[in-house]
Design a protein around this motif. Structure first.
Motif, PDB file in Angstrom:
ATOM      1  N   VAL A  15       0.519  -1.307   0.117  1.00  0.00           N
ATOM      2  CA  VAL A  15       0.111  -0.190  -0.044  1.00  0.00           C
ATOM      3  C   VAL A  15       0.780   1.582   0.320  1.00  0.00           C
ATOM      4  CG1 VAL A  15      -1.363   1.716   1.532  1.00  0.00           C
ATOM      5  CG2 VAL A  15      -1.975  -1.100   0.977  1.00  0.00           C
ATOM      6  N   LYS A  16       2.022   1.200   0.834  1.00  0.00           N
ATOM      7  CA  LYS A  16       2.657   2.086   0.541  1.00  0.00           C
ATOM      8  C   LYS A  16       3.087   2.599  -0.798  1.00  0.00           C
ATOM      9  CE  LYS A  16       6.644   5.030   2.842  1.00  0.00           C
ATOM     10  NZ  LYS A  16       7.780   4.926   4.302  1.00  0.00           N
ATOM     11  N   TYR A  17       3.991   1.430  -1.696  1.00  0.00           N
ATOM     12  CA  TYR A  17       4.257   2.013  -2.628  1.00  0.00           C
ATOM     13  C   TYR A  17       3.573   2.410  -3.423  1.00  0.00           C
ATOM     14  CZ  TYR A  17       7.580   0.514  -6.995  1.00  0.00           C
ATOM     15  OH  TYR A  17       8.230   0.704  -7.248  1.00  0.00           O
ATOM     16  N   MET A  18       1.679   1.767  -3.215  1.00  0.00           N
ATOM     17  CA  MET A  18       1.119   2.125  -4.514  1.00  0.00           C
ATOM     18  C   MET A  18       1.315   3.614  -4.124  1.00  0.00           C
ATOM     19  SD  MET A  18      -3.278   1.059  -4.456  1.00  0.00           S
ATOM     20  CE  MET A  18      -3.539   1.776  -3.020  1.00  0.00           C
ATOM     21  N   LEU A  19       0.451   4.410  -3.124  1.00  0.00           N
ATOM     22  CA  LEU A  19       0.360   5.809  -2.569  1.00  0.00           C
ATOM     23  C   LEU A  19       1.936   6.411  -2.892  1.00  0.00           C
ATOM     24  CD1 LEU A  19      -2.220   5.269   0.615  1.00  0.00           C
ATOM     25  CD2 LEU A  19      -2.517   5.859  -2.175  1.00  0.00           C
ATOM     26  N   GLY A  20       2.508   6.097  -2.707  1.00  0.00           N
ATOM     27  CA  GLY A  20       3.903   6.541  -2.390  1.00  0.00           C
ATOM     28  C   GLY A  20       4.408   7.088  -3.786  1.00  0.00           C
ATOM     29  N   HIS A  78      12.762  16.338   1.179  1.00  0.00           N
ATOM     30  CA  HIS A  78      11.250  14.837   1.669  1.00  0.00           C
ATOM     31  C   HIS A  78      11.087  13.481   1.829  1.00  0.00           C
ATOM     32  CE1 HIS A  78      10.788  19.452   1.348  1.00  0.00           C
ATOM     33  NE2 HIS A  78       9.910  19.288   2.085  1.00  0.00           N
ATOM     34  N   ASN A  79      10.482  12.850   2.236  1.00  0.00           N
ATOM     35  CA  ASN A  79      10.384  11.384   2.184  1.00  0.00           C
ATOM     36  C   ASN A  79       9.301  11.178   2.524  1.00  0.00           C
ATOM     37  OD1 ASN A  79      10.610  11.834   4.689  1.00  0.00           O
ATOM     38  ND2 ASN A  79      12.020   9.869   5.197  1.00  0.00           N
ATOM     39  N   TYR A  80       7.881  10.314   1.649  1.00  0.00           N
ATOM     40  CA  TYR A  80       6.601   9.569   1.424  1.00  0.00           C
ATOM     41  C   TYR A  80       6.933   8.927   2.369  1.00  0.00           C
ATOM     42  CZ  TYR A  80       2.341   8.090   1.361  1.00  0.00           C
ATOM     43  OH  TYR A  80       0.898   7.716   1.631  1.00  0.00           O
ATOM     44  N   THR A  81       5.861   9.224   4.002  1.00  0.00           N
ATOM     45  CA  THR A  81       5.399   8.323   4.913  1.00  0.00           C
ATOM     46  C   THR A  81       4.534   7.924   5.128  1.00  0.00           C
ATOM     47  OG1 THR A  81       4.688  10.169   6.261  1.00  0.00           O
ATOM     48  CG2 THR A  81       6.708   9.659   6.245  1.00  0.00           C
ATOM     49  N   LEU A  82       3.104   7.421   5.368  1.00  0.00           N
ATOM     50  CA  LEU A  82       1.582   6.697   5.176  1.00  0.00           C
ATOM     51  C   LEU A  82       0.852   7.599   6.123  1.00  0.00           C
ATOM     52  CD1 LEU A  82       2.354   2.411   5.671  1.00  0.00           C
ATOM     53  CD2 LEU A  82       1.516   3.970   3.790  1.00  0.00           C
ATOM     54  N   ALA A  83       1.886   8.520   6.021  1.00  0.00           N
ATOM     55  CA  ALA A  83       1.242  10.109   6.616  1.00  0.00           C
ATOM     56  C   ALA A  83       1.386  11.391   5.733  1.00  0.00           C
ATOM     57  CB  ALA A  83       2.015  10.497   7.962  1.00  0.00           C
ATOM     58  N   GLY A  84       2.044  10.693   4.452  1.00  0.00           N
ATOM     59  CA  GLY A  84       1.889  11.734   3.429  1.00  0.00           C
ATOM     60  C   GLY A  84       3.171  12.260   3.287  1.00  0.00           C
ATOM     61  N   LEU A  85       3.540  12.939   2.689  1.00  0.00           N
ATOM     62  CA  LEU A  85       4.863  13.505   2.009  1.00  0.00           C
ATOM     63  C   LEU A  85       5.727  14.508   3.366  1.00  0.00           C
ATOM     64  CD1 LEU A  85       7.422  13.040  -0.180  1.00  0.00           C
ATOM     65  CD2 LEU A  85       6.729  15.377  -0.763  1.00  0.00           C
ATOM     66  N   GLN A  86       6.681  13.887   3.935  1.00  0.00           N
ATOM     67  CA  GLN A  86       7.197  15.190   5.106  1.00  0.00           C
ATOM     68  C   GLN A  86       8.810  15.259   4.784  1.00  0.00           C
ATOM     69  OE1 GLN A  86       5.982  13.032   8.061  1.00  0.00           O
ATOM     70  NE2 GLN A  86       3.320  13.231   8.329  1.00  0.00           N
ATOM     71  N   LYS A  87       9.248  16.350   6.162  1.00  0.00           N
ATOM     72  CA  LYS A  87      10.476  16.518   5.144  1.00  0.00           C
ATOM     73  C   LYS A  87      11.532  15.568   5.896  1.00  0.00           C
ATOM     74  CE  LYS A  87      10.248  21.263   5.340  1.00  0.00           C
ATOM     75  NZ  LYS A  87      10.832  22.892   6.382  1.00  0.00           N
ATOM     76  N   VAL A  88      12.980  14.965   5.373  1.00  0.00           N
ATOM     77  CA  VAL A  88      13.273  14.124   5.725  1.00  0.00           C
ATOM     78  C   VAL A  88      13.692  14.212   8.024  1.00  0.00           C
ATOM     79  CG1 VAL A  88      15.366  12.475   5.807  1.00  0.00           C
ATOM     80  CG2 VAL A  88      13.301  13.200   3.879  1.00  0.00           C
ATOM     81  N   THR A 147      18.667  -6.302  -5.177  1.00  0.00           N
ATOM     82  CA  THR A 147      17.975  -5.057  -5.269  1.00  0.00           C
ATOM     83  C   THR A 147      16.340  -4.344  -4.997  1.00  0.00           C
ATOM     84  OG1 THR A 147      16.725  -5.820  -7.184  1.00  0.00           O
ATOM     85  CG2 THR A 147      18.295  -5.603  -7.519  1.00  0.00           C
ATOM     86  N   GLU A 148      15.899  -5.086  -3.829  1.00  0.00           N
ATOM     87  CA  GLU A 148      15.215  -4.973  -3.389  1.00  0.00           C
ATOM     88  C   GLU A 148      14.669  -3.951  -2.392  1.00  0.00           C
ATOM     89  OE1 GLU A 148      12.073  -8.315  -4.765  1.00  0.00           O
ATOM     90  OE2 GLU A 148      12.877  -8.555  -2.923  1.00  0.00           O
ATOM     91  N   ARG A 149      13.728  -2.655  -1.789  1.00  0.00           N
ATOM     92  CA  ARG A 149      13.831  -2.211  -0.903  1.00  0.00           C
ATOM     93  C   ARG A 149      12.325  -0.971  -0.518  1.00  0.00           C
ATOM     94  NH1 ARG A 149      16.870   3.370  -3.317  1.00  0.00           N
ATOM     95  NH2 ARG A 149      15.324   4.268  -4.766  1.00  0.00           N
ATOM     96  N   TRP A 150      11.912  -1.779  -0.906  1.00  0.00           N
ATOM     97  CA  TRP A 150       9.833  -1.138  -0.828  1.00  0.00           C
ATOM     98  C   TRP A 150       9.731  -1.315   0.558  1.00  0.00           C
ATOM     99  CZ3 TRP A 150       9.699  -6.345  -2.443  1.00  0.00           C
ATOM    100  CH2 TRP A 150       8.958  -6.851  -2.386  1.00  0.00           C
ATOM    101  N   GLN A 151      10.891  -2.581   1.012  1.00  0.00           N
ATOM    102  CA  GLN A 151       9.825  -3.162   2.506  1.00  0.00           C
ATOM    103  C   GLN A 151      10.905  -2.236   3.612  1.00  0.00           C
ATOM    104  OE1 GLN A 151       8.159  -6.319   3.662  1.00  0.00           O
ATOM    105  NE2 GLN A 151       8.030  -5.479   1.712  1.00  0.00           N
ATOM    106  N   PRO A 199      -0.866  10.517  -1.522  1.00  0.00           N
ATOM    107  CA  PRO A 199      -1.626  10.560  -0.333  1.00  0.00           C
ATOM    108  C   PRO A 199      -1.297  10.086   0.833  1.00  0.00           C
ATOM    109  CG  PRO A 199      -2.503   9.353  -2.002  1.00  0.00           C
ATOM    110  CD  PRO A 199      -0.633   9.791  -2.552  1.00  0.00           C
ATOM    111  N   GLU A 200      -1.975  10.583   1.991  1.00  0.00           N
ATOM    112  CA  GLU A 200      -1.813   9.890   3.189  1.00  0.00           C
ATOM    113  C   GLU A 200      -2.820   9.107   2.667  1.00  0.00           C
ATOM    114  OE1 GLU A 200      -4.068  12.364   6.192  1.00  0.00           O
ATOM    115  OE2 GLU A 200      -2.430  12.704   6.154  1.00  0.00           O
ATOM    116  N   TYR A 201      -2.583   7.370   4.062  1.00  0.00           N
ATOM    117  CA  TYR A 201      -3.261   6.682   4.309  1.00  0.00           C
ATOM    118  C   TYR A 201      -3.621   7.006   5.282  1.00  0.00           C
ATOM    119  CZ  TYR A 201      -3.955   2.162   6.901  1.00  0.00           C
ATOM    120  OH  TYR A 201      -3.816   0.856   7.794  1.00  0.00           O
ATOM    121  N   HIS A 202      -3.192   7.680   6.490  1.00  0.00           N
ATOM    122  CA  HIS A 202      -3.920   8.037   7.749  1.00  0.00           C
ATOM    123  C   HIS A 202      -2.901   8.774   8.339  1.00  0.00           C
ATOM    124  CE1 HIS A 202      -4.815   7.847  11.573  1.00  0.00           C
ATOM    125  NE2 HIS A 202      -6.283   7.845  11.179  1.00  0.00           N
ATOM    126  N   LYS A 203      -3.039   9.952   8.596  1.00  0.00           N
ATOM    127  CA  LYS A 203      -2.413  10.536   9.799  1.00  0.00           C
ATOM    128  C   LYS A 203      -1.035  10.584  10.460  1.00  0.00           C
ATOM    129  CE  LYS A 203      -6.048  12.771  12.118  1.00  0.00           C
ATOM    130  NZ  LYS A 203      -5.064  12.674  13.847  1.00  0.00           N
TER     131      LYS A 203
END
Length: 384
Positions: free
Chosen positions: A145-150, A261-271, A372-376, A156-160
């Protein structure tokens, strides 16, 4: 035992639904990339596991919910016949998500009745395997889900309140381990996967391992040093990956008005420089270790030191290939397809992550992914 297994079943199954309660109807069927399955598929596949491995085999005259679901929601079990290609899991607008939820309710009702009557310990063990299988998919569900929204351009945020990557190190010491012969593998009571079995001895030299993980700020220094342009730091396959994909930063990092910035499940935020780094692959972890003049621990060193380590925030890359332990045996039938056939071209990760389900971690757990995988939710612990 009967009450415990019923409660465990209900708790695990409910946790999957709880995560999905914040998704919108359009979110359930999307597959952005081959390795990330749609939420609808995860919901159905984990249900298929209980129907196929347990209800069909141990309930007399069981009537399956839908004969097409074996083809649609089998993952990689060749023992159960043909299945839809992984790349096509996102092509199914039908069955509807409502029908998939109905499938879960149907199987849960049948399982509830079955668990009331079950006495065979081997079958109970199979139910426990199914619950651990669902917990694995709960973590995959979060990361998919994070990969999809990110990768949605509006982030978009999944949940704030569901950032997940704002945690920081609370300990900064170094653990020293003396050389010697140590036992490796699952030795305690309770569930484990077959790839943890085959207790054996290994010899290790003296080593030191950090009792903290690499932070965003640490990694930003690595980036600003020009490390993504320095072939000397990279394994050959990793250097090819960097150049082929024009990699400049960890997954989900974006520059906005000159700031990362990095995408979190709470939306895009400053690193947050003090937060623990996440979403890097083995090649990046190995290059960072080389840049620091250190290395990644082997999975054996990690397990030996684990009693003295603070772990559980990120899956930690080790410098060990995913291979069978001595005396590893593949179980008969479909259960034997669970782990053993993936012991090729993968690296071991140890620990757990902030996305790992409750009561689904232990020091002997051997996670594994392609380098090569890093979505985890992956991170770096350094050793020397």
């Amino acid at each position: 035992m009967k009450i415990d297994i019923i409660k465990k079943y209900n708790d695990v199954r409910t946790a999957t639904i709880d995560f999905c309660s914040h998704l919108q109807i359009e979110d359930f069927s999307i597959q952005v990339v081959q390795f990330a399955s749609p939420a609808k598929w995860h919901l159905a596949h984990t249900t298929w596991f209980f129907e196929t491995f347990i209800l069909k085999n141990y309930v007399k005259d069981y009537k399956e919910f839908d004969a097409d679901f074996n083809f649609l929601f089998n993952s990689y079990y060749n023992s159960f016949g043909d299945r839809i290609l992984q790349t096509n899991r996102g092509n199914m607008s039908r069955p509807s998500i409502d029908n998939v939820f109905a499938y879960r309710r149907y199987v849960d009702a049948k399982m509830q009745d079955f668990l009331e009557r079950i006495t065979d310990e081997e079958v109970i063990d199979l139910v426990i395997l199914g619950l651990n299988h669902e917990q694995q998919h709960q973590e995959l569900l979060i990361t998919d889900v994070k990969y999809m929204l990110g990768h949605n351009p509006i982030f978009p945020e999944y949940h704030k309140d569901f950032n997940l990557i704002k945690d920081q190190n609370t300990i900064t010491n170094t653990v020293k381990i003396q050389s010697g012969i140590y036992q490796i593998g699952h030795q305690a009571d309770g569930f484990c996967y077959d790839n943890e079995l085959g207790v054996h001895k290994v010899y290790v030299d003296d080593f030191e391992v950090n009792n903290h993980l690499v932070t965003n700020g640490d990694y930003l220094e690595f980036m600003e040093s020009g490390a993504y342009s320095d072939f000397n730091l990279w394994l050959d396959e990793g250097w090819s990956w960097v150049n082929k994909n024009d990699i400049k930063a960890p997954m989900y990092w974006h520059q906005v008005d000159g700031e990362w910035h990095n995408y979190t499940l709470a939306g895009l935020q400053k690193v947050d420089n003090d937060a623990i780094l996440s979403h890097i692959n083995f090649f990046e972890a190995n290059a960072f270790a080389a840049w620091k003049g250190m290395r990644l621990p082997t999975e054996f060193e990690w397990e030996i030191a684990s009693k003295e380590l603070n772990w559980g925030e990120r899956w930690e890359w080790t410098n060990s290939a995913y291979l069978p332990y001595p005396n590893f045996e593949t179980a008969n039938g479909a259960v034997g397809e669970y782990n053993g056939k993936f012991m090729s071209n993968k690296m071991v990760l140890r620990g757990a992550s902030v996305a790992t389900s409750k009561n689904h971690s232990r020091a002997t757990y051997r996670n594994f992914f392609n380098p090569t995988e890093r979505w985890q939710f992956t991170g770096i612990r350094l050793a020397k």
